[in-house]
Design an enzyme around this catalytic site. Structure first.
Site, PDB file in Angstrom:
ATOM      1  N   LYS A 189      46.835  96.241 119.017  1.00 40.39           N
ATOM      2  CA  LYS A 189      45.960  95.607 119.909  1.00 40.39           C
ATOM      3  C   LYS A 189      45.032  94.060 119.557  1.00 40.39           C
ATOM      4  CE  LYS A 189      45.436  99.959 122.168  1.00 40.39           C
ATOM      5  NZ  LYS A 189      44.542 101.045 123.223  1.00 40.39           N
TER       6      LYS A 189
ATOM      7  N   TYR B 194      49.815 100.664 131.791  1.00 40.68           N
ATOM      8  CA  TYR B 194      48.538 101.633 131.740  1.00 40.68           C
ATOM      9  C   TYR B 194      48.453 102.075 133.017  1.00 40.68           C
ATOM     10  CZ  TYR B 194      47.118 100.631 127.086  1.00 40.68           C
ATOM     11  OH  TYR B 194      46.968 100.341 125.630  1.00 40.68           O
TER      12      TYR B 194
ATOM     13  N   PHE C 260      37.615 103.079 133.150  1.00 31.65           N
ATOM     14  CA  PHE C 260      37.706 102.205 132.308  1.00 31.65           C
ATOM     15  C   PHE C 260      38.954 101.247 132.382  1.00 31.65           C
ATOM     16  CE2 PHE C 260      39.496 106.165 130.354  1.00 31.65           C
ATOM     17  CZ  PHE C 260      40.782 105.716 130.263  1.00 31.65           C
TER      18      PHE C 260
ATOM     19  N   ARG D 129      51.296 109.264 115.765  1.00 31.00           N
ATOM     20  CA  ARG D 129      49.903 109.534 116.148  1.00 31.00           C
ATOM     21  C   ARG D 129      49.046 110.149 115.108  1.00 31.00           C
ATOM     22  NH1 ARG D 129      49.182 109.475 121.009  1.00 31.00           N
ATOM     23  NH2 ARG D 129      48.006 111.246 121.432  1.00 31.00           N
TER      24      ARG D 129
ATOM     25  N   THR E  95      41.756 108.868 119.472  1.00 27.17           N
ATOM     26  CA  THR E  95      41.635 107.664 120.267  1.00 27.17           C
ATOM     27  C   THR E  95      40.289 106.978 119.893  1.00 27.17           C
ATOM     28  OG1 THR E  95      43.094 108.928 121.964  1.00 27.17           O
ATOM     29  CG2 THR E  95      41.642 106.862 122.727  1.00 27.17           C
TER      30      THR E  95
ATOM     31  N   ARG F 230      42.630 103.975 113.107  1.00 29.49           N
ATOM     32  CA  ARG F 230      41.544 103.828 113.745  1.00 29.49           C
ATOM     33  C   ARG F 230      40.466 103.887 113.006  1.00 29.49           C
ATOM     34  NH1 ARG F 230      44.649 106.869 118.995  1.00 29.49           N
ATOM     35  NH2 ARG F 230      45.126 104.793 119.858  1.00 29.49           N
TER      36      ARG F 230
ATOM     37  N   ASN G   1      40.430  99.726 120.019  1.00 29.05           N
ATOM     38  CA  ASN G   1      40.799 100.897 119.146  1.00 29.05           C
ATOM     39  C   ASN G   1      42.161 100.517 118.153  1.00 29.05           C
ATOM     40  OD1 ASN G   1      42.742 101.566 121.137  1.00 29.05           O
ATOM     41  ND2 ASN G   1      42.201 103.796 121.015  1.00 29.05           N
TER      42      ASN G   1
ATOM     43  N   HIS H 250      48.102 101.416 119.949  1.00 30.33           N
ATOM     44  CA  HIS H 250      48.393 102.348 120.949  1.00 30.33           C
ATOM     45  C   HIS H 250      49.825 102.930 120.264  1.00 30.33           C
ATOM     46  CE1 HIS H 250      50.036 104.030 124.452  1.00 30.33           C
ATOM     47  NE2 HIS H 250      51.126 103.766 124.244  1.00 30.33           N
TER      48      HIS H 250
ATOM     49  N   GLU I 170      58.267 103.656 127.314  1.00 29.26           N
ATOM     50  CA  GLU I 170      57.405 102.398 126.946  1.00 29.26           C
ATOM     51  C   GLU I 170      58.367 101.433 126.409  1.00 29.26           C
ATOM     52  OE1 GLU I 170      53.482 104.955 126.703  1.00 29.26           O
ATOM     53  OE2 GLU I 170      54.271 104.238 124.571  1.00 29.26           O
TER      54      GLU I 170
HETATM   55  P1  CMP Z   1      45.705 103.853 124.274  1.00 27.22           P
HETATM   56  O1  CMP Z   1      46.420 105.210 123.323  1.00 27.22           O
HETATM   57  O2  CMP Z   1      46.243 102.628 124.385  1.00 27.22           O
HETATM   58  O3  CMP Z   1      45.866 104.445 125.896  1.00 27.22           O
HETATM   59  C1  CMP Z   1      44.990 104.455 126.774  1.00 27.22           C
HETATM   60  C2  CMP Z   1      43.787 103.481 126.328  1.00 27.22           C
HETATM   61  O4  CMP Z   1      42.549 103.745 127.134  1.00 27.22           O
HETATM   62  C3  CMP Z   1      43.275 104.357 124.912  1.00 27.22           C
HETATM   63  O5  CMP Z   1      43.942 103.889 123.917  1.00 27.22           O
HETATM   64  C4  CMP Z   1      41.821 103.650 124.931  1.00 27.22           C
HETATM   65  O6  CMP Z   1      41.761 102.255 124.077  1.00 27.22           O
HETATM   66  C5  CMP Z   1      41.197 103.400 126.214  1.00 27.22           C
HETATM   67  N1  CMP Z   1      40.325 104.391 126.878  1.00 27.22           N
HETATM   68  C6  CMP Z   1      40.266 105.680 126.655  1.00 27.22           C
HETATM   69  N2  CMP Z   1      38.801 106.070 126.800  1.00 27.22           N
HETATM   70  C7  CMP Z   1      38.207 104.955 127.093  1.00 27.22           C
HETATM   71  C8  CMP Z   1      36.882 104.576 127.336  1.00 27.22           C
HETATM   72  N3  CMP Z   1      36.016 105.462 127.692  1.00 27.22           N
HETATM   73  N4  CMP Z   1      36.411 103.393 127.594  1.00 27.22           N
HETATM   74  C9  CMP Z   1      37.296 102.404 127.488  1.00 27.22           C
HETATM   75  N5  CMP Z   1      38.807 102.556 127.021  1.00 27.22           N
HETATM   76  C10 CMP Z   1      39.168 103.844 127.076  1.00 27.22           C
END
Ligand code: CMP
Length: 142
Positions: free
Chosen positions: A11, A51, A59, A87, A93, A104, A114, A117, A128
């Site tokens: 990211k 997404y 969010f 994972r 996450t 992470r 973070n 993905h 994907e």
């Molecule tokens: P990802 O694995 O890319 O899949 C969905 C993404 O949403 C996740 O990683 C986070 O980066 C993002 N995400 C999840 N929860 C929140 C949150 N509370 N605020 C902002 N981003 C979020």
């Protein structure tokens, strides 16, 4: 054990922090190989489509803004049990909950920024990969 493919994104926070090499090193040291990759800046439409399952989440707007704020590295990773392995290597996450040594924990700034993905299932990995790569772009062997 089976050789699988999974999908990974490095990211914008990590491409801009010069952590692409550090993150790929974690994959490579742990049995995952990059078998296709594209460096790109996502359009709003492409990020929203990726997404889409999160569209109703509070969010969503922040997530799309962040994912279009800088370059990303889109990758297919290949290896034994690649979906689960990726994972495990990424960690939780939210980096506040991520185990020591995970990507992470090492490189993420927040639950939004973070760093990576990774597909959460085999079905998601297939979907994907198809969303970002043509079938003939996913190279297995030269
Ligand atoms: P990802 O694995 O890319 O899949 C969905 C993404 O949403 C996740 O990683 C986070 O980066 C993002 N995400 C999840 N929860 C929140 C949150 N509370 N605020 C902002 N981003 C979020």
């Amino acid at each position: 054990m089976s050789i699988e493919k999974t999908f990974s994104i490095i990211k914008p926070n990590s491409t801009l922090d010069n952590n692409i090499g550090n993150i790929i090193a974690v994959f490579e040291k742990n049995g995952l190989r990059v078998s296709a990759a594209k460096f790109a800046k996502l359009s709003k439409e492409k990020a929203e489509g990726f997404y889409i399952e999160h569209k109703e989440r509070p969010f969503f707007g922040e997530l799309v803004n962040f994912m279009t704020s800088g370059p990303v590295l889109l990758m297919v990773l290949e290896g034994e049990n690649a979906v689960a392995k990726n994972r495990e290597l990424m960690g939780a996450t939210n980096p506040a909950n991520a185990a020591e040594g995970t990507i992470r924990k090492l490189y993420a700034k927040s639950v939004g920024e973070n760093s990576v993905h990774g597909s959460d299932s085999h079905a998601a990995a297939e979907r994907e990969i198809a969303y970002f790569f043509e079938r003939n772009e996913v190279v297995n062997r030269f």
